[in-house]
Design an enzyme around this catalytic site. Sequence first.
Site, short mmCIF file in Angstrom:
data_model
loop_
_atom_site.label_atom_id
_atom_site.label_comp_id
_atom_site.label_asym_id
_atom_site.label_seq_id
_atom_site.Cartn_x
_atom_site.Cartn_y
_atom_site.Cartn_z
N SER A 106 0.81 -1.21 0.00
CA SER A 106 0.00 0.00 0.00
C SER A 106 0.85 1.27 0.00
CB SER A 106 -0.94 -0.04 1.20
OG SER A 106 -1.88 1.01 1.18
N ASP A 243 -2.74 6.04 -3.40
CA ASP A 243 -1.60 5.44 -2.70
C ASP A 243 -1.01 4.35 -3.58
OD1 ASP A 243 -3.72 3.65 -2.45
OD2 ASP A 243 -3.20 3.04 -0.42
N ASP A 245 -1.17 1.11 -3.91
CA ASP A 245 -1.99 0.09 -4.57
C ASP A 245 -3.34 0.65 -5.00
OD1 ASP A 245 -3.13 0.32 -2.02
OD2 ASP A 245 -3.62 -1.81 -1.89
N ASP A 247 -6.04 1.75 -3.59
CA ASP A 247 -7.34 1.43 -3.01
C ASP A 247 -7.91 2.62 -2.24
OD1 ASP A 247 -5.69 1.38 -0.79
OD2 ASP A 247 -6.46 -0.52 0.00
#
Length: 448
Positions: A106, A243, A245, A247
């Site tokens: 992340s 961010d 990843d 999400d």
Amino acid sequence: MARLFGTDGVRGVAGRDLTAELAMDLSVAAAHVLGDAGAFAATGRRPVAVVGRDPRASGEFLEAAVVAGLAASGVDVLRLGVLPTPAVAHLTAALGADLGVMLSASHNSAPDNGIKFLARGGFKLSDAVEDEIERRLGEEWSFPIGSGVGRVRDAYGEADRYISHVLTTVNATLDGLNVVVDCAHGAAHMVAPEALVRAGARVEAIGARPDGLNINAGHGSTHLDKLQQVVISRGADLGVAYDGDADRCLAVDHTGAIVDGDGIMAILAGAMHNEGLLAKDTVVATVMSNLGFKLAMRDAGITVVETAVGDRYVLERMKSDGLNLGGEQSGHVIMLDHATTGDGLLTSLHLMGVVAKAGVPLKELASVMTPLPQILINVKNVDRGKASVPELAAAVAQAEAELGETGRVLIRPSGTEPMIRVMVEAASEEHAAQVAGRLADVVRTACV
């Protein structure tokens, strides 16, 4: 022994904490728990897994280890390549896969990495299922041979299926909207700019040149300075930052002012409420959401349901109560009509859609919510198990009476450290700091 799974999968420094051996062992155990390879043998069909990753260099060897473990366990594997976590979640469902795997840490820096498993349908795992995978690590397995082993193929073209999906969820064109997107040198560096261009926006992408080592470095939702500078210098209408990843996302308006997850949820909830699309006229937030958000929702006739901190708890409440919008101050926003997890690209498309349809600047839309000053003090080296002792409870009650409806107090023990967090919101930053300081002093004396 400490639990291997954390709040969002298994994370650690790649090559030290998260080794190739551990990645393979986890994938073998997950294949048996989620893929249930033995049950599929009777049907003549092998289970199928999709595997995606962010651009971290360590993702290359971890992907190889995960794929090897799955295929050796009799699972067919589709390698999706570099894609956001929500894309892997969507494709797990869309492709009818029995499990999904995402390799990412992340917003963490490049040396870290993580493994996140997704169940059939693209949902995150419950604590119980994660515990079962962990319990079965290192079991003696009977591996298939010959035609029983899993087959591996690349499915990089499936990225377009995800892009097409998110575009179908927006009922507004972004024609004429001038936006800057910061991709954090992460998983969204290709799909986000393409999706926004296809939606009609004029797009300038920054943080979109990953080299495997620069993910989140000075860019993305945890480093908004660069985005603010570019939005202002280019005269853009707004900017969004993902961010590593993708999400989650945060936004900035044309003046560079930040619109956090609470602000984004307030705008989306209001728009959905006005269009009759907000299920039960209710939104789910965590206890960390700003009181200003809750007051804005009350004034709009929208109910706020609170959960513990963590998007998995938000999702659980949404599913149990039949709700379709929820999220966190950090920018994890879940739109359950369209996604099974927080999705930064989806969220940003819908936010821009509201801006485009309203025909007013993001700054004006964000003014529906006035954040109250918030002071957070982390009191370290205390007994986190004493967060509810009588002395502290009495001090909290006194502080709440003092603040009235214009503020609030939240005391949270850390889940991993000898620390208790003291959060206070008040009408002024000075008042919040005074109250928080007094409560922190009580923690230091009463919680040792």
